[in-house]
Design a protein around this motif. Structure first.
Motif, PDB file in Angstrom:
ATOM      1  N   SER A  56       0.821  -1.202   0.000  1.00 49.16           N
ATOM      2  CA  SER A  56       0.000   0.000   0.000  1.00 49.16           C
ATOM      3  C   SER A  56       0.859   1.258   0.000  1.00 49.16           C
ATOM      4  O   SER A  56       2.000   1.244   0.461  1.00 49.16           O
ATOM      5  CB  SER A  56      -0.909   0.003   1.242  1.00 49.16           C
ATOM      6  N   THR A  57       0.281   2.354  -0.492  1.00 53.31           N
ATOM      7  CA  THR A  57       0.954   3.649  -0.377  1.00 53.31           C
ATOM      8  C   THR A  57       0.448   4.391   0.867  1.00 53.31           C
ATOM      9  O   THR A  57       0.781   5.550   1.078  1.00 53.31           O
ATOM     10  CB  THR A  57       0.708   4.517  -1.626  1.00 53.31           C
ATOM     11  N   ASP A  58      -0.350   3.690   1.672  1.00 52.99           N
ATOM     12  CA  ASP A  58      -0.834   4.249   2.950  1.00 52.99           C
ATOM     13  C   ASP A  58      -0.097   3.529   4.085  1.00 52.99           C
ATOM     14  O   ASP A  58      -0.181   2.299   4.204  1.00 52.99           O
ATOM     15  CB  ASP A  58      -2.340   3.988   3.046  1.00 52.99           C
TER      16      ASP A  58
END
Lengths: 285, 285
Positions: A56-58
């Protein structure tokens, strides 16, 4: 008793050569791996390559992880993103893979205390980025940890378990000793080798075709690391400046001594020095 | 018209890596090869390996040869044996394979005049002696000739024919230029690399296990030629002293300039220099 990496998900921050390789090896051993990467494009490719079970980019993807590996470039490791810091689970053991250790400890130990373990797996290829990760990168290679005064013994054991799970050879030393040692055997060779390339180019400027035509495998080997990644070379010197300057000063003494023997036509002395080098080199292999 | 090596027997003096490899390749192309070696034990083994059609410890074996290759170690080449000199056929073209050229020309041109051709095939392995010769050693490698003012054009053409017959890439230059070029790309790397080994050993004396444990492929490559044959390293410096001193002086300037950038924290400048090295290195491969 099972190891921490077996009991809880492992988080990896960054899926370049180090992070991607670790993700592949840990999953092959049954670990649950969750990864946080910066760019969606890299995340997509990492999912295709199955470098982690979840990518994820979170940074919230790290929330249930018991052990988080910061596999970031050194500059980003030394100036951590506030979003990442906020997302690190409060009880997780956190470790890194940076190639200098005193500056990393100086940044991270105040932030995380004893659950931060400074580490440096000594493995690599010439590749970087999300395509670079590969199985077995750490097999038989040293994985150095440099615990500080505050480092928890349990946190250290958790990172050791992870390193040994991917086949690395675990050792510990003081951060300052690590940094002096890598200045000598990793950072100094880059500068020594770069200076050789510059000399062949500049001192050979009167015969540029000839020096290029005659360069053989000896020149290729001796110049390899000097022709490597320039950002990485400059960053290593920057992050380990004092030890690199110490290594350069020591190196100059040795070059001067060899030059003095050639100048004085001390061929027996030169041969004795070269014979000592020939005997010594296998100890480093 | 057939080449000299096809019309008359080729003589080889010395059957180490260079001489043995040449004997194997020339015979495979149909040449008659006769070799003179120093010791009967080496002669016997050379016969078993069929490095030449006839192998003798008597230099009279060379009597019908039209072309003689002196494949001797540099020290013996520079102090030729009177028995060998007396046995060289009076009309034969004579060439050598020594790694420095001005001193070789200075010894041999007065002895043989225009029929001596100074040459240097730039090929090698880490092996030496009668077991070292192998097929294809010269394939695709440079073979440099350094004709003097007196060198016969026909003699030069005869040696070129031999070099090209074994697949080498022929080039000619001045002996002084050759010696300066090899100082930069062959002799300087030995000293640069040896000084690196000495630095890791001596400056690393406080952490000897650690520097040895952490040395990786970059250190191995950069230190390879410094840990090579000590007799050969000392002999190269001795035979090419002035050019080696010039190369060392130029090298020290480059090391000093890199050190000054680290000292001054000029990280952009350091990265620019390393980037130039990375661009330049493929030209030398």
């Amino acid at each position: 008793m099972t190891a921490l990496w077996q009991r809880q998900p492992v988080g990896i921050v960054g899926l370049g050569l180090m992070g991607g390789s670790l993700g592949l090896d840990l999953q092959a051993r049954g670990a649950t791996v969750r990864a946080f990467v910066h760019r969606e494009e890299a995340a997509e490719r990492a999912r295709q390559r199955a470098l982690a079970g979840e990518v994820s980019t979170d940074p919230a993807v790290l929330r249930d992880c018991g052990l988080v590996v910061l596999a970031l470039p050194l500059d980003r490791l030394l100036a951590p993103d506030p979003g990442l810091l906020a997302a690190l689970p409060p009880a997780a053991v956190v470790t890194d893979v940076g190639s200098v250790k005193a500056p990393v400890l100086a940044v991270w130990e105040p932030l995380l205390g004893g659950r931060f373990v400074a580490g440096h797996p000594m493995a690599g290829t010439a590749q970087a980025g999300v395509e670079a990760g590969l199985r077995g990168l750490f097999q038989g290679r040293p994985w150095v940890a440099t615990p500080g005064d505050a480092t928890d013994a349990e946190a250290l054991a958790a990172v050791r378990g992870l390193a040994e799970a991917v086949g690395a050879h675990w050792l510990t030393c003081l951060a300052a000793d690590h940094d002096r040692a890598v200045a000598l055997i990793s950072h100094l060779p880059v500068l020594v080798s770069a200076a050789l390339l510059q000399t062949a180019d500049r001192a050979g400027a009167a015969l540029p075709q000839l020096v290029r035509a005659l360069a053989s495998s000896g020149f290729a080997d001796t110049s390899r690391v000097g022709g490597g990644n320039p950002e990485l070379g400059a960053l290593m010197a920057r992050s380990n400046r004092e030890a690199v300057l110490g290594a350069l000063a020591a190196y100059r003494q040795e070059i001067d001594a060899l030059e003095a023997r050639v100048e004085a036509r001390d061929w027996d002395g030169l041969q004795t020095e070269l014979a000592a080098c020939a005997r010594m080199r296998p100890e480093f292999l």
